[in-house]
Design an enzyme around this catalytic site. Structure first.
Site, PDB file in Angstrom:
ATOM      1  N   HIS A  72       0.852  -1.193   0.000  1.00  0.00           N
ATOM      2  CA  HIS A  72       0.000   0.000   0.000  1.00  0.00           C
ATOM      3  C   HIS A  72       0.886   1.241   0.000  1.00  0.00           C
ATOM      4  CE1 HIS A  72      -4.164  -1.633   1.361  1.00  0.00           C
ATOM      5  NE2 HIS A  72      -3.555  -2.461   0.545  1.00  0.00           N
ATOM      6  N   TYR A 200      -9.290   5.659   7.070  1.00  0.00           N
ATOM      7  CA  TYR A 200      -9.446   6.068   8.469  1.00  0.00           C
ATOM      8  C   TYR A 200     -10.497   7.174   8.460  1.00  0.00           C
ATOM      9  CZ  TYR A 200      -5.168   3.547   9.786  1.00  0.00           C
ATOM     10  OH  TYR A 200      -4.230   2.570  10.041  1.00  0.00           O
ATOM     11  N   LYS A 296       0.590   0.376  14.968  1.00  0.00           N
ATOM     12  CA  LYS A 296       1.969   0.355  15.453  1.00  0.00           C
ATOM     13  C   LYS A 296       2.303  -0.819  16.390  1.00  0.00           C
ATOM     14  CE  LYS A 296       3.559   3.487  13.101  1.00  0.00           C
ATOM     15  NZ  LYS A 296       3.627   2.662  11.913  1.00  0.00           N
TER      16      LYS A 296
HETATM   17  P1  RFL Z   1       0.967 -11.312  21.805  1.00  0.00           P
HETATM   18  O1  RFL Z   1       0.548 -11.408  20.377  1.00  0.00           O
HETATM   19  O2  RFL Z   1      -0.021 -10.943  22.814  1.00  0.00           O
HETATM   20  O3  RFL Z   1       1.614 -12.724  22.170  1.00  0.00           O
HETATM   21  C1  RFL Z   1       1.967 -13.048  23.501  1.00  0.00           C
HETATM   22  C2  RFL Z   1       1.866 -14.540  23.651  1.00  0.00           C
HETATM   23  O4  RFL Z   1       2.233 -14.899  24.979  1.00  0.00           O
HETATM   24  C3  RFL Z   1       1.328 -15.872  25.475  1.00  0.00           C
HETATM   25  N1  RFL Z   1       1.345 -15.806  26.940  1.00  0.00           N
HETATM   26  C4  RFL Z   1       2.024 -16.662  27.718  1.00  0.00           C
HETATM   27  N2  RFL Z   1       2.772 -17.731  27.423  1.00  0.00           N
HETATM   28  C5  RFL Z   1       3.308 -18.409  28.459  1.00  0.00           C
HETATM   29  N3  RFL Z   1       3.136 -18.066  29.765  1.00  0.00           N
HETATM   30  C6  RFL Z   1       2.395 -17.004  30.100  1.00  0.00           C
HETATM   31  N4  RFL Z   1       2.227 -16.652  31.366  1.00  0.00           N
HETATM   32  C7  RFL Z   1       1.785 -16.248  29.065  1.00  0.00           C
HETATM   33  N5  RFL Z   1       1.011 -15.155  29.026  1.00  0.00           N
HETATM   34  C8  RFL Z   1       0.755 -14.896  27.753  1.00  0.00           C
HETATM   35  C9  RFL Z   1      -0.007 -15.507  24.843  1.00  0.00           C
HETATM   36  O5  RFL Z   1      -0.886 -16.620  24.781  1.00  0.00           O
HETATM   37  C10 RFL Z   1       0.436 -15.032  23.465  1.00  0.00           C
HETATM   38  O6  RFL Z   1       0.422 -16.080  22.501  1.00  0.00           O
HETATM   39  O7  RFL Z   1       2.204 -10.290  21.971  1.00  0.00           O
HETATM   40  P2  RFL Z   1       3.418  -9.983  20.980  1.00  0.00           P
HETATM   41  O8  RFL Z   1       4.024 -11.258  20.437  1.00  0.00           O
HETATM   42  O9  RFL Z   1       4.290  -9.005  21.669  1.00  0.00           O
HETATM   43  O10 RFL Z   1       2.735  -9.299  19.699  1.00  0.00           O
HETATM   44  C11 RFL Z   1       2.122  -8.049  19.803  1.00  0.00           C
HETATM   45  C12 RFL Z   1       0.966  -7.936  18.798  1.00  0.00           C
HETATM   46  O11 RFL Z   1       0.136  -9.065  18.936  1.00  0.00           O
HETATM   47  C13 RFL Z   1       0.134  -6.648  19.001  1.00  0.00           C
HETATM   48  O12 RFL Z   1       0.988  -5.555  19.267  1.00  0.00           O
HETATM   49  C14 RFL Z   1      -0.700  -6.289  17.753  1.00  0.00           C
HETATM   50  O13 RFL Z   1      -1.649  -7.283  17.479  1.00  0.00           O
HETATM   51  C15 RFL Z   1      -1.417  -4.967  17.958  1.00  0.00           C
HETATM   52  N6  RFL Z   1      -2.304  -4.640  16.832  1.00  0.00           N
HETATM   53  C16 RFL Z   1      -1.784  -4.119  15.659  1.00  0.00           C
HETATM   54  N7  RFL Z   1      -0.446  -3.949  15.527  1.00  0.00           N
HETATM   55  C17 RFL Z   1       0.072  -3.501  14.337  1.00  0.00           C
HETATM   56  O14 RFL Z   1       1.300  -3.349  14.245  1.00  0.00           O
HETATM   57  N8  RFL Z   1      -0.727  -3.231  13.234  1.00  0.00           N
HETATM   58  C18 RFL Z   1      -2.082  -3.377  13.296  1.00  0.00           C
HETATM   59  O15 RFL Z   1      -2.738  -3.195  12.276  1.00  0.00           O
HETATM   60  C19 RFL Z   1      -2.663  -3.798  14.555  1.00  0.00           C
HETATM   61  N9  RFL Z   1      -3.993  -3.969  14.670  1.00  0.00           N
HETATM   62  C20 RFL Z   1      -3.689  -4.849  16.938  1.00  0.00           C
HETATM   63  C21 RFL Z   1      -4.510  -4.478  15.829  1.00  0.00           C
HETATM   64  C22 RFL Z   1      -4.257  -5.412  18.080  1.00  0.00           C
HETATM   65  C23 RFL Z   1      -5.624  -5.595  18.150  1.00  0.00           C
HETATM   66  N10 RFL Z   1      -6.126  -6.190  19.339  1.00  0.00           N
HETATM   67  C24 RFL Z   1      -7.115  -7.192  19.356  1.00  0.00           C
HETATM   68  C25 RFL Z   1      -5.489  -5.945  20.595  1.00  0.00           C
HETATM   69  C26 RFL Z   1      -5.877  -4.654  15.887  1.00  0.00           C
HETATM   70  C27 RFL Z   1      -6.450  -5.179  17.065  1.00  0.00           C
HETATM   71  C28 RFL Z   1      -7.952  -5.295  17.074  1.00  0.00           C
HETATM   72  C1  PHB Z   2      -6.419  -4.020  10.746  1.00  0.00           C
HETATM   73  O1  PHB Z   2      -6.487  -4.300   9.541  1.00  0.00           O
HETATM   74  O2  PHB Z   2      -6.766  -4.827  11.625  1.00  0.00           O
HETATM   75  C2  PHB Z   2      -5.893  -2.692  11.144  1.00  0.00           C
HETATM   76  C3  PHB Z   2      -5.345  -1.859  10.179  1.00  0.00           C
HETATM   77  C4  PHB Z   2      -4.887  -0.607  10.544  1.00  0.00           C
HETATM   78  C5  PHB Z   2      -4.971  -0.206  11.862  1.00  0.00           C
HETATM   79  C6  PHB Z   2      -5.496  -1.044  12.822  1.00  0.00           C
HETATM   80  C7  PHB Z   2      -5.968  -2.292  12.472  1.00  0.00           C
HETATM   81  O3  PHB Z   2      -4.545   1.043  12.204  1.00  0.00           O
END
Ligand code: RFL
Ligand code: PHB
Length: 389
Positions: A72, A200, A296
């Site tokens: 993109h 957005y 982020k």
């Molecule tokens: P995670 O993915 O939470 O993984 C942590 C893992 O640790 C496990 N765990 C344990 N394991 C052993 N012992 C324990 N005591 C434990 N406690 C927990 C968990 O089961 C899990 O598997 O953290 P990690 O790896 O640091 O990754 C971070 C990302 O997942 C997170 O920052 C992103 O998903 C945030 N996020 C987005 N980030 C982006 O860069 N671009 C995006 O477009 C974006 N969109 C989003 C998002 C997060 C969202 N939600 C649901 C919070 C959209 C959403 C809706």
């Molecule tokens: C997504 O596709 O889940 C998404 C994309 C951009 C964002 C947050 C979530 O800023």
């Protein structure tokens, strides 16, 4: 059992770190609380910065992403019926990649299988011992049996609710937090995206985001009350609300369909300082959270992994500790910039319950400034495509 790096958490941070270490012959064991199916069932991030793409390449796991991901070059920002584009490529020379976190995680698990690295799933009672010594260890329970892994280092990649951050003594830890007074209701639907780029959308009914995973899979969000729950929203109600928040020409061409996932995410900014204690290093959501506006979270987790990997690779190659000693400071310097951008973009685009007429005019003026001012667009674009590591 013994390993060089015990990694707590088998999400993207832990898996990516493990695969990078593996390229340098550094051995690790990943301890994951959930099953693999559970981890791969979570719908999260969708937008990847080039820093993460480069790391995936370095880890040898970029092939499917390069083939199936979508580049993109810009994004759309709307307010009411008005819409404008921020051209990342023209403003910064860089683009972002749309490729789901679920797919990134799947690719990393498959690479882990191929390289024979250990991931122990369904672990409970993970406890980090002697992190502040030269010989830390991690104990855990699996199938009712308690096991211990001795190691050189512990990587705390266990997300916001994990145990790693809590292992740092409370008097040595400072936590900074802002909780936003709303959430995002998100759905995934097997429909073509309304637009080939993300939208957005700021509207007087609240924020909305039109995103996607691929040509046949769309991801949409609407700002909702924190007290709301997905069960309160039929698919029809969701689509009707989304249409009210995006420009009418976009609403007219929106193709709707049944949702295959529906969930609410709260919005939070959070940072823990420092990101290490002795030989325990925090990465990703274990150390910081950003609101999702600006995409982020995963990308900031990736920059942590980069700094930690560099430090550990240096240690195992030369015995020098400069890299790991500087880890927290280097990671935090970039984390705070991502926090600032996510906070700014969230503050700009959402309706706040206690917002005054003046606050609203300030948002409108800032969006108008962003629309008309190239320097403002460049600052936004530089942050969106990702600041350099
Ligand atoms: P995670 O993915 O939470 O993984 C942590 C893992 O640790 C496990 N765990 C344990 N394991 C052993 N012992 C324990 N005591 C434990 N406690 C927990 C968990 O089961 C899990 O598997 O953290 P990690 O790896 O640091 O990754 C971070 C990302 O997942 C997170 O920052 C992103 O998903 C945030 N996020 C987005 N980030 C982006 O860069 N671009 C995006 O477009 C974006 N969109 C989003 C998002 C997060 C969202 N939600 C649901 C919070 C959209 C959403 C809706
Ligand atoms: C997504 O596709 O889940 C998404 C994309 C951009 C964002 C947050 C979530 O800023």
């Amino acid at each position: 059992m013994r390993t060089q790096v015990a990694i707590i958490g088998g999400g993207p941070s832990g898996l990516l770190l493990a695969q990078l270490l593996q390229t340098k012959g550094v051995d690790s064991v990943i301890l994951e609380r959930q099953s693999r199916a559970h981890v791969l069932g979570r719908i999260r991030a969708g937008v990847l910065e080039r820093g993460l793409l480069d790391l995936m390449q370095e880890a040898g796991v970029a092939d499917r992403m390069q083939a199936e991901g979508f580049t993109h070059d810009g994004t759309l920002i709307s307010y009411g019926d008005e819409m404008f584009r921020v051209d990342f490529k023209a403003l910064t020379g860089h683009a972002v990649m749309v490729y789901g976190q679920t797919e990134v995680t799947r690719d990393l698990y498959e690479a882990r299988d191929r390289t024979g690295g250990e991931v122990i799933h369904n672990v409970q009672d993970v406890t980090i011992h002697d992190a502040n010594s030269d010989s830390p260890s991690v104990s855990y329970t699996v199938n009712g049996q308690t096991q211990t892994i001795s190691c050189d280092f512990v990587a705390g990649c266990d997300g916001f609710h994990g145990v790693s951050r809590q292992t740092i003594p409370a008097d040595l830890r400072r936590e900074f937090e802002k909780v936003y007074p709303f959430g995002w209701l998100g759905i995934l639907s097997e429909t073509p995206p309304v637009n080939h780029e993300l939208i957005y959308a700021s509207s007087d009914r609240g924020f909305a985001l039109c995103s996607m995973r691929n040509a046949g899979l769309s991801r949409y969000y609407v700002q909702c009350d924190l007290s709301d729950s997905p069960e309160n929203w039929t698919d029809d109600a969701f689509w009707a609300e989304l249409k009210r928040r995006i420009p009418s020409d976009q609403a007219a061409k929106l193709i709707t369909g049944p949702s295959i996932e529906k969930s609410i995410a709260p919005l939070r900014s959070f940072v823990c300082e420092p990101m290490c204690w002795g030989r325990l290093f925090l990465c990703g959501d274990a150390a910081h959270i950003v609101p999702p506006t600006g995409a982020k979270g995963l990308n900031t987790a990736a920059s942590d992994v980069h700094y930690l990997f560099e430090g550990l690779a240096q240690f195992y190659a030369t015995g020098k500790t400069q890299g790991i000693d500087a880890y927290s400071e280097r990671a935090l310097a970039r984390v705070w910039k991502a926090e600032r951008f996510s906070w700014w973009f969230s503050s700009l685009m959402h309706q706040f319950p206690d917002q005054s007429g003046f606050d609203l005019r300030m948002q409108q003026a800032e969006i108008a400034f962003l629309r008309s001012n190239e320097s403002a667009q460049r600052a936004m674009a530089e942050n969106y495509v990702g600041l350099p590591y």
